[in-house]
Design a protein around this motif. Structure first.
Motif, PDB file in Angstrom:
ATOM      1  N   LYS A  13       0.815  -1.219   0.000  1.00 18.86           N
ATOM      2  CA  LYS A  13       0.000   0.000   0.000  1.00 18.86           C
ATOM      3  C   LYS A  13       0.845   1.263   0.000  1.00 18.86           C
ATOM      4  O   LYS A  13       0.442   2.277  -0.567  1.00 18.86           O
ATOM      5  CB  LYS A  13      -1.044   0.016   1.119  1.00 18.86           C
ATOM      6  CG  LYS A  13      -0.511  -0.138   2.525  1.00 18.86           C
ATOM      7  CD  LYS A  13      -1.673  -0.262   3.493  1.00 18.86           C
ATOM      8  CE  LYS A  13      -1.211  -0.230   4.935  1.00 18.86           C
ATOM      9  NZ  LYS A  13      -0.208  -1.283   5.271  1.00 18.86           N
ATOM     10  N   THR A  31       0.686   6.783   7.319  1.00 14.98           N
ATOM     11  CA  THR A  31       0.361   6.900   8.750  1.00 14.98           C
ATOM     12  C   THR A  31       1.110   5.868   9.591  1.00 14.98           C
ATOM     13  O   THR A  31       1.278   6.068  10.787  1.00 14.98           O
ATOM     14  CB  THR A  31      -1.156   6.789   9.008  1.00 14.98           C
ATOM     15  OG1 THR A  31      -1.596   5.477   8.642  1.00 14.98           O
ATOM     16  CG2 THR A  31      -1.927   7.842   8.229  1.00 14.98           C
ATOM     17  N   ALA A  33       4.167   5.466   9.471  1.00 13.91           N
ATOM     18  CA  ALA A  33       5.368   6.195   9.907  1.00 13.91           C
ATOM     19  C   ALA A  33       5.093   6.972  11.197  1.00 13.91           C
ATOM     20  O   ALA A  33       5.998   7.154  12.019  1.00 13.91           O
ATOM     21  CB  ALA A  33       5.846   7.136   8.804  1.00 13.91           C
ATOM     22  N   ARG A  73      12.520   2.173  10.190  1.00 12.39           N
ATOM     23  CA  ARG A  73      12.185   0.965   9.401  1.00 12.39           C
ATOM     24  C   ARG A  73      12.766  -0.315   9.968  1.00 12.39           C
ATOM     25  O   ARG A  73      12.733  -1.349   9.301  1.00 12.39           O
ATOM     26  CB  ARG A  73      12.644   1.144   7.944  1.00 12.39           C
ATOM     27  CG  ARG A  73      12.051   2.326   7.252  1.00 12.39           C
ATOM     28  CD  ARG A  73      10.641   2.042   6.753  1.00 12.39           C
ATOM     29  NE  ARG A  73       9.813   3.243   6.805  1.00 12.39           N
ATOM     30  CZ  ARG A  73       8.487   3.252   6.806  1.00 12.39           C
ATOM     31  NH1 ARG A  73       7.804   2.140   6.763  1.00 12.39           N
ATOM     32  NH2 ARG A  73       7.820   4.383   6.870  1.00 12.39           N
ATOM     33  N   SER A  82       3.630  -1.857  16.451  1.00 15.20           N
ATOM     34  CA  SER A  82       2.371  -2.600  16.469  1.00 15.20           C
ATOM     35  C   SER A  82       1.845  -2.734  17.904  1.00 15.20           C
ATOM     36  O   SER A  82       0.654  -2.939  18.111  1.00 15.20           O
ATOM     37  CB  SER A  82       2.504  -3.942  15.757  1.00 15.20           C
ATOM     38  OG  SER A  82       3.105  -4.894  16.582  1.00 15.20           O
ATOM     39  N   ARG A  91      -3.698   6.252  19.613  1.00 18.27           N
ATOM     40  CA  ARG A  91      -4.523   6.398  18.399  1.00 18.27           C
ATOM     41  C   ARG A  91      -5.249   7.741  18.408  1.00 18.27           C
ATOM     42  O   ARG A  91      -5.335   8.415  17.381  1.00 18.27           O
ATOM     43  CB  ARG A  91      -5.519   5.249  18.263  1.00 18.27           C
ATOM     44  CG  ARG A  91      -4.887   3.869  18.302  1.00 18.27           C
ATOM     45  CD  ARG A  91      -5.742   2.823  17.625  1.00 18.27           C
ATOM     46  NE  ARG A  91      -5.764   3.011  16.192  1.00 18.27           N
ATOM     47  CZ  ARG A  91      -4.852   2.536  15.355  1.00 18.27           C
ATOM     48  NH1 ARG A  91      -3.850   1.814  15.790  1.00 18.27           N
ATOM     49  NH2 ARG A  91      -4.946   2.767  14.063  1.00 18.27           N
ATOM     50  N   GLN A  98      -4.020  13.214  11.312  1.00 20.98           N
ATOM     51  CA  GLN A  98      -4.306  12.521  10.050  1.00 20.98           C
ATOM     52  C   GLN A  98      -5.487  13.157   9.327  1.00 20.98           C
ATOM     53  O   GLN A  98      -5.460  13.362   8.110  1.00 20.98           O
ATOM     54  CB  GLN A  98      -4.591  11.038  10.331  1.00 20.98           C
ATOM     55  CG  GLN A  98      -3.409  10.319  10.960  1.00 20.98           C
ATOM     56  CD  GLN A  98      -3.782   8.920  11.420  1.00 20.98           C
ATOM     57  OE1 GLN A  98      -3.860   7.983  10.629  1.00 20.98           O
ATOM     58  NE2 GLN A  98      -4.025   8.755  12.701  1.00 20.98           N
ATOM     59  N   ASP A 118      -6.170   1.673   9.367  1.00 22.26           N
ATOM     60  CA  ASP A 118      -7.562   1.973   9.717  1.00 22.26           C
ATOM     61  C   ASP A 118      -8.050   3.238   9.022  1.00 22.26           C
ATOM     62  O   ASP A 118      -8.961   3.897   9.492  1.00 22.26           O
ATOM     63  CB  ASP A 118      -7.669   2.184  11.236  1.00 22.26           C
ATOM     64  CG  ASP A 118      -6.831   3.367  11.699  1.00 22.26           C
ATOM     65  OD1 ASP A 118      -5.904   3.777  10.969  1.00 22.26           O
ATOM     66  OD2 ASP A 118      -7.109   3.899  12.790  1.00 22.26           O
ATOM     67  N   ARG A 144       8.804  -7.930   2.159  1.00 23.57           N
ATOM     68  CA  ARG A 144       9.437  -7.236   3.283  1.00 23.57           C
ATOM     69  C   ARG A 144      10.878  -7.727   3.455  1.00 23.57           C
ATOM     70  O   ARG A 144      11.785  -6.954   3.699  1.00 23.57           O
ATOM     71  CB  ARG A 144       8.590  -7.469   4.554  1.00 23.57           C
ATOM     72  CG  ARG A 144       9.037  -6.787   5.843  1.00 23.57           C
ATOM     73  CD  ARG A 144       9.209  -5.289   5.845  1.00 23.57           C
ATOM     74  NE  ARG A 144       8.091  -4.439   5.539  1.00 23.57           N
ATOM     75  CZ  ARG A 144       7.284  -3.836   6.400  1.00 23.57           C
ATOM     76  NH1 ARG A 144       7.424  -4.017   7.670  1.00 23.57           N
ATOM     77  NH2 ARG A 144       6.338  -3.028   5.998  1.00 23.57           N
ATOM     78  N   ASP A 171      -2.864  -6.699  14.720  1.00 23.63           N
ATOM     79  CA  ASP A 171      -3.659  -5.683  14.026  1.00 23.63           C
ATOM     80  C   ASP A 171      -5.132  -6.099  13.912  1.00 23.63           C
ATOM     81  O   ASP A 171      -6.033  -5.272  13.991  1.00 23.63           O
ATOM     82  CB  ASP A 171      -3.107  -5.420  12.611  1.00 23.63           C
ATOM     83  CG  ASP A 171      -1.782  -4.652  12.628  1.00 23.63           C
ATOM     84  OD1 ASP A 171      -1.401  -4.120  13.692  1.00 23.63           O
ATOM     85  OD2 ASP A 171      -1.130  -4.585  11.571  1.00 23.63           O
ATOM     86  N   ARG A 174      -6.857  -6.432  17.850  1.00 26.77           N
ATOM     87  CA  ARG A 174      -6.947  -5.357  18.835  1.00 26.77           C
ATOM     88  C   ARG A 174      -8.369  -4.790  18.865  1.00 26.77           C
ATOM     89  O   ARG A 174      -9.082  -4.793  17.860  1.00 26.77           O
ATOM     90  CB  ARG A 174      -5.910  -4.273  18.553  1.00 26.77           C
ATOM     91  CG  ARG A 174      -6.183  -3.504  17.308  1.00 26.77           C
ATOM     92  CD  ARG A 174      -5.136  -2.410  17.124  1.00 26.77           C
ATOM     93  NE  ARG A 174      -5.426  -1.727  15.896  1.00 26.77           N
ATOM     94  CZ  ARG A 174      -4.526  -1.387  14.984  1.00 26.77           C
ATOM     95  NH1 ARG A 174      -3.265  -1.643  15.166  1.00 26.77           N
ATOM     96  NH2 ARG A 174      -4.897  -0.769  13.910  1.00 26.77           N
TER      97      ARG A 174
HETATM   98  O1   DC Z   1       2.495   0.103   7.916  1.00 22.65           O
HETATM   99  P1   DC Z   1       3.582   0.063   8.959  1.00 22.65           P
HETATM  100  O2   DC Z   1       4.193  -1.300   9.073  1.00 22.65           O
HETATM  101  O3   DC Z   1       4.599   1.141   8.782  1.00 22.65           O
HETATM  102  O4   DC Z   1       2.835   0.358  10.350  1.00 22.65           O
HETATM  103  C1   DC Z   1       3.492   0.281  11.590  1.00 22.65           C
HETATM  104  C2   DC Z   1       2.529  -0.184  12.677  1.00 22.65           C
HETATM  105  O5   DC Z   1       1.579   0.840  12.947  1.00 22.65           O
HETATM  106  C3   DC Z   1       1.723  -1.448  12.324  1.00 22.65           C
HETATM  107  O6   DC Z   1       1.867  -2.441  13.311  1.00 22.65           O
HETATM  108  C4   DC Z   1       0.289  -1.029  12.325  1.00 22.65           C
HETATM  109  C5   DC Z   1       0.256   0.319  12.954  1.00 22.65           C
HETATM  110  N1   DC Z   1      -0.621   1.232  12.234  1.00 22.65           N
HETATM  111  C6   DC Z   1      -1.902   1.393  12.694  1.00 22.65           C
HETATM  112  O7   DC Z   1      -2.281   0.756  13.666  1.00 22.65           O
HETATM  113  N2   DC Z   1      -2.735   2.281  12.087  1.00 22.65           N
HETATM  114  C7   DC Z   1      -2.322   2.960  11.011  1.00 22.65           C
HETATM  115  N3   DC Z   1      -3.165   3.820  10.428  1.00 22.65           N
HETATM  116  C8   DC Z   1      -1.019   2.784  10.502  1.00 22.65           C
HETATM  117  C9   DC Z   1      -0.186   1.893  11.136  1.00 22.65           C
END
Ligand code: DC
Length: 210
Positions: A13, A31, A33, A73, A82, A91, A98, A118, A144, A171, A174
Motif C-alpha cells: 500500500k 500513517t 510512519a 524501518r 504494532s 490512536r 491525520q 484503519d 518485506r 492488528d 486489537r
Molecule cells: O504500515 P507500517 O508497518 O509502517 O505500520 C506500523 C505499525 O503501525 C503497524 O503495526 C500497524 C500500525 N498502524 C496502525 O495501527 N494504524 C495505522 N493507520 C497505521 C499503522
C-alpha cells in the motif's frame, strides 16, 4: 479529493499510495510512519512497551523531526509500533493530525492519499475513494524480506514471515481500529500482481473505470 488506502503489513500500500500521489499530484501521508515515530520515541525515552500512559505521552509530544528517526524501518521499531498502536490514547493523539492532513493537504495540494491500517474504516470513512490492498502473508513476508535484505539487514525469511503473521494477528485482534475491509472499499489483492499491474488496477478504480 481524498484517497484512503488500508490493508495489512507489507501489502504494497505504501508504494501504491506514493505512485498514486505522484500521478495525481496529491500529498501523501504514510500513517504507519507516525506509529513508528511514536515507537522510536518510546525506545529512546526508555518507556516500557506495555506502559500505555508513557506511550500516549510520547504520541502527544510527536513532532515532524521524529519522522526522520534513523531507526524508523527497523524490525525492532516495527514490533514496538504494532504494540503502541493498540493503545487508545496513542490512536487518539494521532487521529486529528491525520484528518487535518487529508482536509488541508500541505502546500495547497488539491488532494491527499492517506494510507494505513484503519484509514478507510476509522480515520477517513467518508473518503472519496477507498481501497483495501492485501496479499497472502507469504508474499508480503517475501517482499518485506527483500526490502530488509536490500537495506543490509541479516534476517531470515522465516523470521520475517513470523513477524508479519504476528503483526497481522495483533492488528486484527486489537479492540480499537482492528484491520478489516471498510464498506464500499475496493478490494485489491496484489498476491499475483506486480507493482505496475497493481497501480493500473488502482488507477482504474480511482478514475471510476471499475
Ligand atoms: O504500515 P507500517 O508497518 O509502517 O505500520 C506500523 C505499525 O503501525 C503497524 O503495526 C500497524 C500500525 N498502524 C496502525 O495501527 N494504524 C495505522 N493507520 C497505521 C499503522
Amino acid at each position: 479529493m481524498i484517497i484512503a488506502i488500508d490493508g495489512p503489513a507489507a501489502a504494497g500500500k505504501g508504494t501504491l499510495a506514493r505512485k498514486l500521489a505522484e500521478h495525481y499530484g496529491y500529498a501523501h501521508l504514510d500513517t504507519g510512519a507516525l506509529y513508528r515515530a511514536v515507537a522510536s520515541r518510546v525506545l529512546r525515552a526508555g518507556v516500557a512497551p506495555n506502559d500505555s500512559a508513557g506511550a500516549t505521552e510520547e504520541a502527544q509530544l510527536l513532532d515532524a523531526g521524529d519522522l526522520l528517526a534513523p531507526d524508523l524501518r527497523t524490525e525492532r521499531v516495527s514490533d514496538i509500533a504494532s504494540r503502541v498502536a493498540t493503545v487508545p490514547g496513542v490512536r487518539a493523539a494521532l487521529l486529528d493530525f491525520q484528518r487535518e492532513f487529508a482536509r488541508r493537504p500541505p502546500e495547497g495540494q488539491k488532494g491527499a492519499v492517506v494510507e494505513g491500517r484503519d484509514i478507510c474504516t476509522v480515520v477517513l470513512p467518508n473518503a472519496d475513494k477507498k481501497l483495501f490492498v492485501t496479499a497472502s502473508a507469504e508474499v508480503r513476508a517475501e517482499r518485506r524480506w527483500k526490502e530488509l535484505a536490500a537495506g543490509g539487514a541479516t534476517v531470515s525469511r522465516a523470521e520475517v514471515l513470523k513477524s508479519v503473521v504476528e503483526r497481522d494477528r495483533r492488528d486484527e485482534e486489537r479492540a480499537q481500529s482492528s484491520l478489516r475491509v471498510a464498506p464500499g472499499a475496493f478490494l485489491l489483492d496484489t498476491t499475483k500482481l506486480d507493482i505496475d499491474a497493481a497501480f493500473e488496477a488502482a488507477k482504474a478504480f480511482v478514475s471510476g473505470q471499475n
